[in-house]
Design an enzyme around this catalytic site. Structure first.
Site, PDB file in Angstrom:
ATOM      1  N   LYS A  59      46.419  68.227  78.035  1.00  0.00           N
ATOM      2  CA  LYS A  59      45.611  68.157  76.814  1.00  0.00           C
ATOM      3  C   LYS A  59      46.374  68.867  75.672  1.00  0.00           C
ATOM      4  O   LYS A  59      47.211  69.774  75.777  1.00  0.00           O
ATOM      5  CB  LYS A  59      44.117  68.917  76.752  1.00  0.00           C
ATOM      6  CG  LYS A  59      43.319  68.827  75.975  1.00  0.00           C
ATOM      7  CD  LYS A  59      42.496  67.391  76.279  1.00  0.00           C
ATOM      8  CE  LYS A  59      41.348  66.925  75.324  1.00  0.00           C
ATOM      9  NZ  LYS A  59      40.748  65.926  76.055  1.00  0.00           N
TER      10      LYS A  59
HETATM   11  P1  NAD Z   1      34.746  62.807  67.159  1.00  0.00           P
HETATM   12  O1  NAD Z   1      35.585  63.910  66.402  1.00  0.00           O
HETATM   13  O2  NAD Z   1      34.904  61.578  67.050  1.00  0.00           O
HETATM   14  O3  NAD Z   1      33.021  63.422  66.989  1.00  0.00           O
HETATM   15  C1  NAD Z   1      32.687  64.841  67.470  1.00  0.00           C
HETATM   16  C2  NAD Z   1      31.357  64.803  67.125  1.00  0.00           C
HETATM   17  O4  NAD Z   1      30.672  66.129  67.231  1.00  0.00           O
HETATM   18  C3  NAD Z   1      31.008  64.704  65.426  1.00  0.00           C
HETATM   19  O5  NAD Z   1      29.926  63.767  65.428  1.00  0.00           O
HETATM   20  C4  NAD Z   1      30.721  66.028  64.858  1.00  0.00           C
HETATM   21  O6  NAD Z   1      29.908  65.999  63.930  1.00  0.00           O
HETATM   22  C5  NAD Z   1      30.061  66.626  66.107  1.00  0.00           C
HETATM   23  N1  NAD Z   1      30.330  68.025  66.113  1.00  0.00           N
HETATM   24  C6  NAD Z   1      31.362  68.926  65.911  1.00  0.00           C
HETATM   25  N2  NAD Z   1      31.225  70.175  65.810  1.00  0.00           N
HETATM   26  C7  NAD Z   1      29.575  70.171  65.938  1.00  0.00           C
HETATM   27  C8  NAD Z   1      28.625  71.388  66.013  1.00  0.00           C
HETATM   28  N3  NAD Z   1      29.097  72.598  65.665  1.00  0.00           N
HETATM   29  N4  NAD Z   1      27.364  70.949  66.216  1.00  0.00           N
HETATM   30  C9  NAD Z   1      26.877  69.800  66.154  1.00  0.00           C
HETATM   31  N5  NAD Z   1      27.953  68.728  66.340  1.00  0.00           N
HETATM   32  C10 NAD Z   1      29.195  68.866  65.988  1.00  0.00           C
HETATM   33  O7  NAD Z   1      35.154  63.397  68.824  1.00  0.00           O
HETATM   34  P2  NAD Z   1      34.966  62.272  70.111  1.00  0.00           P
HETATM   35  O8  NAD Z   1      35.935  61.711  70.544  1.00  0.00           O
HETATM   36  O9  NAD Z   1      33.478  61.524  69.862  1.00  0.00           O
HETATM   37  O10 NAD Z   1      34.546  63.538  71.338  1.00  0.00           O
HETATM   38  C11 NAD Z   1      33.538  64.203  71.420  1.00  0.00           C
HETATM   39  C12 NAD Z   1      33.408  64.766  72.882  1.00  0.00           C
HETATM   40  O11 NAD Z   1      34.039  63.724  74.033  1.00  0.00           O
HETATM   41  C13 NAD Z   1      34.640  65.809  73.058  1.00  0.00           C
HETATM   42  O12 NAD Z   1      34.285  66.734  73.776  1.00  0.00           O
HETATM   43  C14 NAD Z   1      35.714  65.127  73.641  1.00  0.00           C
HETATM   44  O13 NAD Z   1      36.606  66.064  74.195  1.00  0.00           O
HETATM   45  C15 NAD Z   1      35.091  64.147  74.540  1.00  0.00           C
HETATM   46  N6  NAD Z   1      35.818  62.846  75.233  1.00  0.00           N
HETATM   47  C16 NAD Z   1      36.384  62.217  74.211  1.00  0.00           C
HETATM   48  C17 NAD Z   1      37.004  61.299  74.454  1.00  0.00           C
HETATM   49  C18 NAD Z   1      37.582  60.043  73.533  1.00  0.00           C
HETATM   50  O14 NAD Z   1      37.850  59.062  74.191  1.00  0.00           O
HETATM   51  N7  NAD Z   1      37.619  60.033  72.322  1.00  0.00           N
HETATM   52  C19 NAD Z   1      37.191  60.957  75.974  1.00  0.00           C
HETATM   53  C20 NAD Z   1      36.729  61.978  76.826  1.00  0.00           C
HETATM   54  C21 NAD Z   1      36.049  62.900  76.335  1.00  0.00           C
END
Ligand code: NAD
Length: 438
Positions: A124
């Site tokens: 990561k």
């Molecule tokens: P992103 O940046 O696209 O979205 C993050 C979201 O979290 C946004 O809607 C933001 O408003 C919200 N957020 C941030 N801080 C917040 C808070 N304090 N309270 C409420 N909401 C809050 O990120 P993503 O890619 O959608 O990732 C989201 C999760 O999924 C993370 O844990 C990431 O590690 C995990 N993940 C992502 C992927 C991927 O392919 N993008 C794959 C596996 C896991």
């Protein structure tokens, strides 16, 4: 964001310490892994290997900002384990990125790749920056300097980054281009697959952008019927409406689920009759958050968690389901789309209340699985059609869910332990067969 030298030295000292604090995310991740290792009877030496990342890389680099000033930016890359294949894992841009979190996220990648059955290890990365406060040009320069600082620490057969919170397909293309112009370019190599999650034009895979959400939905289809939940008509709430949250919601909406509540960093909204997930995604793309979406009612966070749902999907950041939220949340199943969203003290409370948890390494592995498909397509100069990508992903998810269900019966444990046992079993077998060099 301006950082003095003394601040940097202090930060360096703090961030390189092995975390022992009770609230350490890495300690929480290791504890959960050790519990599953106990259940499985995993050899101690394998557990010890997995209790620390193999490599922890911290880089500090100067970047010229739009106002002409230079700022020192800090980035991390944690390579947790590569027993199963090249290191693989996302890169996160967030103002709170810290070594401890990245270590935990890297450990989860090791377990997730093993569970999903893709030939990758876990890694990561993160850069301590708030992308919402930066211009596109600044993000481009930060990304290019971070990539050049990592140098040969990444590579298509060694360590392959992907998008995570705060990064996207454009970020991956900047990393790829910088890598080709520096490290790989010197050897006259142009490996598209140094990163995954790229734009389609630059070698990305069809279906990668929605892949994590698609995987969450396939897991729901596999696992929820046995818990008495049918997706058609199910009441669903989501925490987070970025890449993962919005794609999950849109796919569930298309399957007939009712999205009755959504919250993100801007606020929370509810709609008793179910809101249109596609319209909300379009709105968030323009407005930056869900707060003022007119086709739902804005509520405070207490009211949001009080909404009765069948499925609650955290898709934001770690430890967002605290013990207090665990006491009041009104749902039947928590489907962890985010990594590590359930804080350790919340878990027994949820369990006592009969709320089932489907763990993150199971639910969100669709992202890395389609990243693997992208990596294979790039290696072979192939382009798969979307139906092919989706069909393969569904097969991977179905096999993974079947193994988790079988292991749960065999060891009579909860879903999280079962998923970890499946992951640890494979890594354990590999270590036993390969042995420890020399
Ligand atoms: P992103 O940046 O696209 O979205 C993050 C979201 O979290 C946004 O809607 C933001 O408003 C919200 N957020 C941030 N801080 C917040 C808070 N304090 N309270 C409420 N909401 C809050 O990120 P993503 O890619 O959608 O990732 C989201 C999760 O999924 C993370 O844990 C990431 O590690 C995990 N993940 C992502 C992927 C991927 O392919 N993008 C794959 C596996 C896991």
């Amino acid at each position: 964001m301006k950082t003095s030298v003394s601040e940097l030295v202090t930060a360096e000292r703090e961030s390189t310490e092995i975390p022992e604090a009770a609230d350490s995310l890495f300690a929480m991740a290791v504890n959960v892994m050790n519990h599953a290792a106990d259940v499985l009877g995993l050899d101690n030496y394998i557990r010890s290997i997995l209790s620390q990342p193999k490599n922890s890389i911290i880089v500090n680099f100067p970047v010229q900002m739009d106002d002409g000033n230079y700022e020192i930016v800090r980035g991390f890359r944690i390579q947790h384990n590569n027993a199963l294949g090249p290191y693989k894992g996302g890169i996160r841009y967030h103002e709170d990125v810290a070594l401890d979190d990245v270590r935990a996220l890297a450990l989860w990648m090791t377990l997730k790749c093993s569970l999903a059955g893709v030939p990758f290890g876990g890694a990561k990365g993160g850069v301590k920056v708030n992308p919402r406060e930066r211009s596109r040009d600044e993000m481009c320069r930060i990304t290019r300097r971070f990539t050049s600082a990592l140098g040969t620490n990444i590579g298509p057969d060694y360590d392959i980054p992907a998008p995570d919170v705060g990064t996207n397909a454009q970020t991956m293309v900047w990393i790829m281009d910088t890598y080709m112009n520096t490290t790989a370019g010197l050897a006259r190599q142009l490996p598209l697959n140094v990163v995954t999650g790229k734009t389609l034009e630059c070698g990305g895979s069809l279906g990668r952008e929605k892949a994590t959400g698609q995987g969450v939905v396939y897991v729901c289809e596999e696992m929820l019927p046995a818990m008495g939940i049918t997706l058609k008509g199910a009441r669903v709430a989501l925490q987070g409406y970025g890449n993962v949250g919005s794609h999950t919601a849109m796919l569930l909406h298309d399957l007939g689920a009712k999205i009755v509540g959504v919250m993100d960093h801007t606020g929370a909204i509810v709609e008793e009759n179910g809101l249109d997930a596609h319209k909300l995604a379009e709105y968030v793309a323009q407005a930056g958050g869900v707060a003022d979406f007119k086709e739902a009612t804005a509520v405070d966070w207490d009211a949001f968690y009080a909404v009765e749902t069948d499925v609650f999907i955290p898709a934001a950041l770690e430890k967002m389901i605290t013990a207090d939220i665990a006491k009041c949340i009104q749902t039947k199943v928590i489907v962890e789309a985010a990594n590590g969203p359930t804080d350790a003290p919340a878990e027994p409370i949820l369990s006592e209340r009969g709320i089932e948890i489907l763990p993150a390494i199971l639910c969100n592995s669709g992202g890395v699985t389609v990243s693997y498909f992208e990596w294979v397509q790039n290696k072979n100069n192939e382009t798969w059609v979307l139906e092919d990508v989706d069909r393969r992903l569904r097969r991977y998810v179905a096999e993974m869910c079947a193994r988790v269900r079988k292991t749960r019966r065999e060891f009579n444990c909860d879903m999280r332990t079962s998923a970890y046992v499946v992951a640890l079993q494979r890594i354990g077998d590999v270590y036993k067969q390969r042995g420890i060099f020399p």
